[in-house]
Design a protein around this motif. Structure first.
Motif, short mmCIF file in Angstrom:
data_model
loop_
_atom_site.label_atom_id
_atom_site.label_comp_id
_atom_site.label_asym_id
_atom_site.label_seq_id
_atom_site.Cartn_x
_atom_site.Cartn_y
_atom_site.Cartn_z
N ARG A 117 0.85 2.35 -8.98
CA ARG A 117 0.08 1.17 -9.40
C ARG A 117 -0.18 1.19 -10.91
NH1 ARG A 117 -4.51 -2.31 -7.33
NH2 ARG A 117 -5.96 -2.24 -9.06
N ALA A 141 8.01 4.02 -5.89
CA ALA A 141 7.34 5.31 -5.77
C ALA A 141 8.33 6.31 -5.16
CB ALA A 141 6.11 5.17 -4.88
N ASN A 192 8.04 7.99 -2.64
CA ASN A 192 8.09 7.91 -1.18
C ASN A 192 8.68 6.59 -0.67
OD1 ASN A 192 6.11 5.95 -1.43
ND2 ASN A 192 4.72 6.84 0.09
N ALA A 214 5.94 1.19 -2.69
CA ALA A 214 5.69 2.51 -2.09
C ALA A 214 5.90 2.37 -0.59
CB ALA A 214 4.28 2.98 -2.40
N THR A 271 4.31 8.84 -6.53
CA THR A 271 3.66 7.85 -5.66
C THR A 271 2.23 7.55 -6.12
OG1 THR A 271 5.06 8.60 -3.86
CG2 THR A 271 3.10 7.33 -3.24
N ALA A 272 1.50 8.58 -6.50
CA ALA A 272 0.10 8.38 -6.89
C ALA A 272 -0.03 7.57 -8.18
CB ALA A 272 -0.60 9.73 -7.06
N ASN A 294 0.86 -1.19 0.00
CA ASN A 294 0.00 0.00 0.00
C ASN A 294 0.90 1.24 0.00
OD1 ASN A 294 0.61 0.65 2.86
ND2 ASN A 294 -0.54 -1.24 3.25
N ASP A 295 0.29 2.43 0.10
CA ASP A 295 1.08 3.67 -0.01
C ASP A 295 2.09 3.84 1.11
OD1 ASP A 295 -0.06 4.35 -2.32
OD2 ASP A 295 -1.21 6.07 -1.57
N LYS A 296 1.78 3.26 2.31
CA LYS A 296 2.67 3.44 3.45
C LYS A 296 3.73 2.35 3.53
CE LYS A 296 0.02 5.48 7.22
NZ LYS A 296 -0.66 4.95 8.41
#
Ligand code: CO8
Length: 257
Positions: free
Chosen positions: A186, A122, A124, A102, A182-183, A56-58
């Protein structure tokens, strides 16, 4: 059974999402078993050409599950074949595997990315091998793959001091092949995987095997292997089609044979 990994199909791409978000995707045995099963299922599926692993993003993954390991004894890990049981599965996958990272890729999470064939990061993304803080070592292939990926100096720095690399440094060092916003991770991972998956599946497998051979053998043996595999391509329907399509100035239609 909880869904430790989620799987989706996007055309010829098999997407595997690590799914323990509350624990930052810590890689417990159940998750690794589920990941292995998902990888083998996509690898056996003729409709899939490339596999993507993401988080996931984190967090891509925050490493081995520390709570699960806390009471392990030598007899436990030996009897259960810790690491061997589910990490060796990744090495058996013949199709290209792309890691879309990410957030944090720590310890086993970084090692999982290193075990993949292409790493897309990503902006981040953060990569670290912090096992030394636990008086452990990067034991899922990490010490070997990080040295091969980024060279001894940075590998030692990461393993001995737990130094974290951001995405830009990881790209400069050769740990990742591309950095994307980052966005868009995917979408870009699926687009890249989709593009690769259109190529001939057996040719992709041979390319993967040949590049990996570079880490296992001498240059002359590796080149011999490569040459034999090139000769073998001339027995394939797809190579015949690829060559003919170029001459006829049209797009090739591969049948993955
Ligand atoms: N294992 C178990 N639980 C974890 C892990 C982990 N590796 N990482 C995070 N969590 C849990 C936390 O305990 C917390 O749970 P709870 O809310 O119940 O306390 C939850 O996830 C959220 O974490 P934080 O509150 O700490 O969130 P922060 O945003 O403050 O920090 C970090 C996130 C930076 C990821 C931090 O949690 C951290 O440093 N985690 C540990 C990272 C680490 O040391 N990883 C290496 C583990 S050792 C290893 O990977 C060995 C590799 C060799 C074997 C590989 C086999 C798989």
């Amino acid at each position: 059974m909880a869904d430790e990994v989620l799987t989706e199909r996007h055309g010829r791409v098999g997407l595997i999402t690590l799914n323990r978000p509350v624990q930052m995707n810590a890689l417990n045995g159940a998750l690794m078993d589920a990941l292995g099963a998902a990888l083998l299922a996509f690898d056996a599926d003729e409709g899939i050409g490339v596999i993507v692993i993401t988080g996931n993003d984190k967090a891509f993954a925050a490493g081995a599950d520390i709570a699960e390991m806390a009471d392990y004894t030598y007899s436990d890990v030996y009897a259960e074949q810790f690491i061997t049981r589910n990490w060796e599965t990744i090495r058996r996958v013949r199709k290209p595997v792309l890691a879309a990272v990410a957030g944090v890729a720590l310890g086993g999470g970084c090692e999982l990315a290193l075990a993949c064939d292409i790493v897309l990061a990503a902006e981040n993304a953060r990569f670290c091998l912090p096992e030394i803080k636990l008086a452990l070592l990067p034991g899922a292939g990490g010490t070997q793959r990080i040295a091969r990926a980024i060279g001894k100096a940075k590998a030692m720095d990461m393993c001995l001091s737990a130094r974290m690399l951001d995405a830009a440094e990881a790209e400069r060092a050769g740990l990742v092949s591309r950095v994307v916003p980052t966005a868009e991770l995917r979408a870009q991972a699926l687009a890249l995987a989709g593009k690769i998956a259109e190529f001939s599946a057996p040719a992709l497998m041979v390319v993967k095997e040949a590049v990996n051979r570079a880490f296992e053998t001498s240059l002359s043996e590796g080149i011999l292997f490569e040459r034999r595999e090139l000769y073998a391509r001339f027995a394939s329907a797809d190579a015949r089609e690829g060559l003919r399509a170029f001459i006829e100035k049209r797009a090739p239609h591969f049948i993955h044979r």
